[in-house]
Each structure stands twice: as C-alpha cells, then as structure tokens.
Design a protein around this motif. Structure first.
Motif, short mmCIF file in Angstrom:
data_model
loop_
_atom_site.label_atom_id
_atom_site.label_comp_id
_atom_site.label_asym_id
_atom_site.label_seq_id
_atom_site.Cartn_x
_atom_site.Cartn_y
_atom_site.Cartn_z
N LYS A 213 6.11 14.82 -36.63
CA LYS A 213 6.60 13.61 -35.96
C LYS A 213 5.65 12.43 -36.20
CE LYS A 213 9.45 15.75 -32.38
NZ LYS A 213 9.71 15.89 -30.93
N THR A 214 4.36 12.71 -36.24
CA THR A 214 3.38 11.66 -36.53
C THR A 214 3.58 11.12 -37.94
OG1 THR A 214 1.74 12.58 -35.01
CG2 THR A 214 0.91 11.14 -36.76
N LEU A 215 3.76 12.02 -38.90
CA LEU A 215 4.00 11.60 -40.28
C LEU A 215 5.26 10.77 -40.39
CD1 LEU A 215 3.11 14.93 -42.13
CD2 LEU A 215 1.78 12.82 -42.15
N MET A 216 6.33 11.16 -39.68
CA MET A 216 7.58 10.41 -39.72
C MET A 216 7.41 9.03 -39.11
SD MET A 216 9.70 12.38 -41.28
CE MET A 216 8.20 12.65 -42.22
N ARG A 217 6.61 8.95 -38.05
CA ARG A 217 6.38 7.66 -37.41
C ARG A 217 5.65 6.70 -38.35
NH1 ARG A 217 3.81 9.41 -33.45
NH2 ARG A 217 1.67 8.76 -33.87
N CYS A 222 5.65 2.12 -42.20
CA CYS A 222 5.15 1.61 -43.48
C CYS A 222 6.23 1.50 -44.55
CB CYS A 222 4.01 2.50 -43.98
SG CYS A 222 2.60 2.59 -42.86
N GLY A 223 7.47 1.84 -44.21
CA GLY A 223 8.55 1.74 -45.19
C GLY A 223 8.48 2.77 -46.30
N VAL A 224 7.91 3.94 -45.99
CA VAL A 224 7.77 5.01 -46.98
C VAL A 224 9.03 5.87 -47.01
CG1 VAL A 224 6.48 7.12 -47.53
CG2 VAL A 224 5.26 5.06 -46.80
N GLY A 225 9.49 6.20 -48.21
CA GLY A 225 10.68 7.02 -48.36
C GLY A 225 10.50 8.39 -47.73
N ALA A 226 11.46 8.78 -46.89
CA ALA A 226 11.37 10.07 -46.21
C ALA A 226 12.76 10.71 -46.12
CB ALA A 226 10.76 9.91 -44.82
N SER A 227 13.47 10.70 -47.23
CA SER A 227 14.77 11.36 -47.26
C SER A 227 14.59 12.87 -47.21
CB SER A 227 15.52 10.98 -48.54
OG SER A 227 14.85 11.50 -49.67
N ALA A 228 15.69 13.58 -46.96
CA ALA A 228 15.61 15.04 -46.87
C ALA A 228 15.09 15.64 -48.17
CB ALA A 228 16.99 15.61 -46.54
N SER A 229 15.53 15.08 -49.31
CA SER A 229 15.11 15.64 -50.60
C SER A 229 13.63 15.38 -50.86
CB SER A 229 15.95 15.05 -51.73
OG SER A 229 15.82 13.64 -51.79
N VAL A 230 13.14 14.18 -50.47
CA VAL A 230 11.73 13.87 -50.66
C VAL A 230 10.87 14.72 -49.75
CG1 VAL A 230 9.98 12.08 -50.28
CG2 VAL A 230 12.08 11.53 -51.53
N LEU A 231 11.29 14.86 -48.50
CA LEU A 231 10.52 15.67 -47.56
C LEU A 231 10.47 17.12 -47.99
CD1 LEU A 231 11.67 14.17 -44.14
CD2 LEU A 231 9.51 13.78 -45.33
N ALA A 232 11.54 17.60 -48.62
CA ALA A 232 11.54 18.98 -49.11
C ALA A 232 10.49 19.17 -50.19
CB ALA A 232 12.92 19.34 -49.65
N ARG A 266 -7.85 9.06 -58.88
CA ARG A 266 -8.44 9.87 -57.82
C ARG A 266 -7.49 9.80 -56.62
NH1 ARG A 266 -11.33 10.33 -61.69
NH2 ARG A 266 -13.61 10.34 -61.79
N LEU A 267 -7.81 10.53 -55.56
CA LEU A 267 -6.98 10.54 -54.36
C LEU A 267 -7.64 9.74 -53.23
CD1 LEU A 267 -5.82 14.28 -54.19
CD2 LEU A 267 -4.76 12.35 -55.40
N HIS A 268 -6.79 9.12 -52.42
CA HIS A 268 -7.24 8.41 -51.22
C HIS A 268 -6.48 8.99 -50.04
CE1 HIS A 268 -8.70 5.19 -48.65
NE2 HIS A 268 -7.47 4.97 -48.25
N PHE A 269 -7.21 9.53 -49.05
CA PHE A 269 -6.57 10.20 -47.93
C PHE A 269 -6.46 9.30 -46.70
CE2 PHE A 269 -7.82 13.75 -50.55
CZ PHE A 269 -6.79 14.66 -50.38
N TYR A 270 -5.23 9.27 -46.14
CA TYR A 270 -4.95 8.60 -44.88
C TYR A 270 -4.94 9.67 -43.79
CZ TYR A 270 -3.32 4.69 -47.81
OH TYR A 270 -3.22 3.67 -48.72
N PRO A 271 -5.95 9.72 -42.93
CA PRO A 271 -6.07 10.84 -41.99
C PRO A 271 -5.25 10.65 -40.72
CG PRO A 271 -8.00 9.43 -41.84
CD PRO A 271 -7.14 8.85 -42.92
N PHE A 272 -3.92 10.67 -40.87
CA PHE A 272 -3.04 10.42 -39.74
C PHE A 272 -3.19 11.46 -38.64
CE2 PHE A 272 -0.28 8.52 -43.25
CZ PHE A 272 -0.75 7.24 -43.02
N GLY A 273 -3.57 12.67 -39.01
CA GLY A 273 -3.73 13.72 -38.01
C GLY A 273 -5.15 13.88 -37.51
#
Length: 290
Positions: A213-217, A222-232, A266-273
């Motif tokens: 739920k935090t990730l979805m929020r 932020c306008g990030v795509g979160a369709s069922a296929s992307v989330l899968a 490289r990777l950049h981490f957003y520590p939402f949790g």
C-alpha cells in the motif's frame, strides 16, 4: 568529462548490479542513517531531499551527518521552492562549507508556481553559482515513463540541454531516474538515451522494500505506472495488496538486461519502507548473488 567527477567508483566496472548504489534520505532520517551506517559502503552517495516543511538548517545538518559518517552528501535543490537568490546562494555555501559538498541534484519541484526567481532546474544551473562554489557534478532527473507536464520529445530536449549546459560549465552531468516498477520501460528508455547521443552516467531509480500500500501511494503521488501487468513484473498481484514487496524481480531483470550499449549505469534506491530495511535488503541481495 571524467567519470570520477561523478564519483570515484564510476571509473571501474561494477562487480554486481548493486555495486556503487546510492540512497536517498530526508532531513528526518539522520538517526536511521546512523543505525544503517555499518552496512553501507564508505563514500556511498547519499542524496538529501528538499521537501516542503523542512527548514534549511535541518537539511544542512543532514548533509553534515552524511559526511561525518563517511558518505558522500548530494543535496537536492528544488528550484520552485527557493524564494530568493540569497536563499539559494546561502544554502549552497552552507552545504559546501559545512559538509564538503561537491555534487548536487537539481529539480524543478512540485509547486505549480515558483516561490522565487527560479522556474526550473535549468534556471539554477544557468546562475553559474554551482561551478563557482566548486561543485564537480550536477544530477538531473530522468523519466523513463514520461513526465506529467511535458511530452516525450520535450523531455528528451530538456534533458539533452541540461547535460550540455552542465558539461559546458566544467561539471559532469548525472541522470537519476524516477523510481518505477517496470524494468522493460527503464531498459528501453536507456537504449533511446544512448541512441540520442546522451552519454551521461545514469542511476536507475529503484523502490526499496516496503508495504504494498505504501508503494502504491508513492506511485500515485509520483505518476508512476502501476498497471496490473507492470506490477506483475515487479512481483505484486493487485488481488493481494496486503503485506510487503521488495525489488528482487526488478533488480534481477535489470541485471540481466543491461549491456555495454546502455553505458555507465548504477542503481539509486528510494527507501519508502525505511532506510534500514532498504540497506539490509541490498546487503542480502548482494550476498545471495555473489
């Protein structure tokens, strides 16, 4: 442009997908950073965000804490939230002098209207204050899934101009992308970036492990795509939104899909949790993948 202007670890090929990662914190996360510090490699870049409701002294103190813990502070500058030229100059001077800052990240910011003289990140770059302060590298945003206020072509034009301007001013450009759940979108965007002749190093934004739920929020905000296929692809089923999710599948796919043609990444981490949770995940992922 020397890659070492971005960070010394850019001069060598990464040992694994998480090698040379960076993290993002707010001014309120200093205690969490201290707790997580033993598991974070020395000189890891740590971005300090520029959020509404946080005063400059708190952000300056956070940048100092990052430096004192042996990491590399990279404070954000949110153009539309800066109220005056003096505020910009004073904040820049404070983090350079107090935290030894050599690298910064610039964004336009969320407000519809500028609170001061800077309408966007290009306006901050154009002042010349960064290079005068001894800044070596400037980070700018990348948007693999598009931007809510610009067309795809406008996004590419703006990004190219920023990278060119930063380089012309004797600094190194670094592109840091918005977080996302879709590795295919990130890889396709990287390919087009290089096809367009933009050679700047890139950090791909990855959401740290968090409650679903935090990730979805954050995705909605932020306008990030979160369709069922992307989330899968990420490992989330929309029929089971309880519990937590980590970026294992996303990072696996990036590791498999990245090649020489994608340039330095490289990777950049957003520590939402939570920062400690993200740092622990990175350590466990690295240990399990050699």
């Amino acid at each position: 442009m020397a890659l070492s202007q971005i960070h010394p670890n850019w001069e060598k090929a990464p040992d694994g997908i998480t090698d040379g990662f960076s993290l993002e914190i707010t001014a309120k996360d200093v205690d969490s950073l201290r707790a997580a510090a033993p598991n974070i490699p020395p000189q890891t870049p740590i971005a300090v965000t520029f959020l509404p409701g946080e005063e400059a002294p708190a952000r300056i103190a956070a940048a100092k804490a990052v430096r004192d813990l042996g990491f590399e502070p990279m404070p954000h500058f949110s153009a539309r939230r800066i109220t005056s030229e003096a505020e910009f100059a004073d904040y820049l001077a404070a983090v350079v002098e107090g935290a030894g800052v050599r690298r910064c990240f610039v964004i336009a910011g969320d407000p519809d209207r500028a609170a001061g003289p800077y309408e966007d990140s290009s306006a901050l770059i154009a002042t010349g204050l960064f290079e005068k302060a001894g800044i070596k590298a400037i980070g700018v945003g990348g948007h693999p899934e598009g931007h809510p206020n610009m067309t795809k072509e406008q996004c590419w034009d703006v990004l190219a101009r920023k990278c060119t301007d930063i380089t012309a001013r004797g600094m190194a450009p670094l592109v840091v992308t918005q977080f996302g759940f879709d590795p295919d979108a990130a890889l396709e965007w990287l390919g087009e970036l290089r096809d367009r002749g933009i050679a700047a190093p890139v950090r791909i934004g990855v959401p740290g492990p968090a409650g679903i739920k935090t990730l979805m929020r954050f995705a909605a905000r932020c306008g990030v795509g979160a369709s069922a296929s992307v989330l899968a692809k990420y490992g989330i089923s929309i029929t089971a939104l309880l519990g937590s999710a980590g970026p294992d599948k996303l990072v696996d796919a990036l590791a498999k899909g990245l090649g020489e043609g994608h340039g330095p990444v490289r990777l950049h981490f957003y520590p939402f949790g939570g920062l400690e949770k993200t740092v622990n995940w990175i350590a466990q992922y690295r240990a399990s993948h050699g």
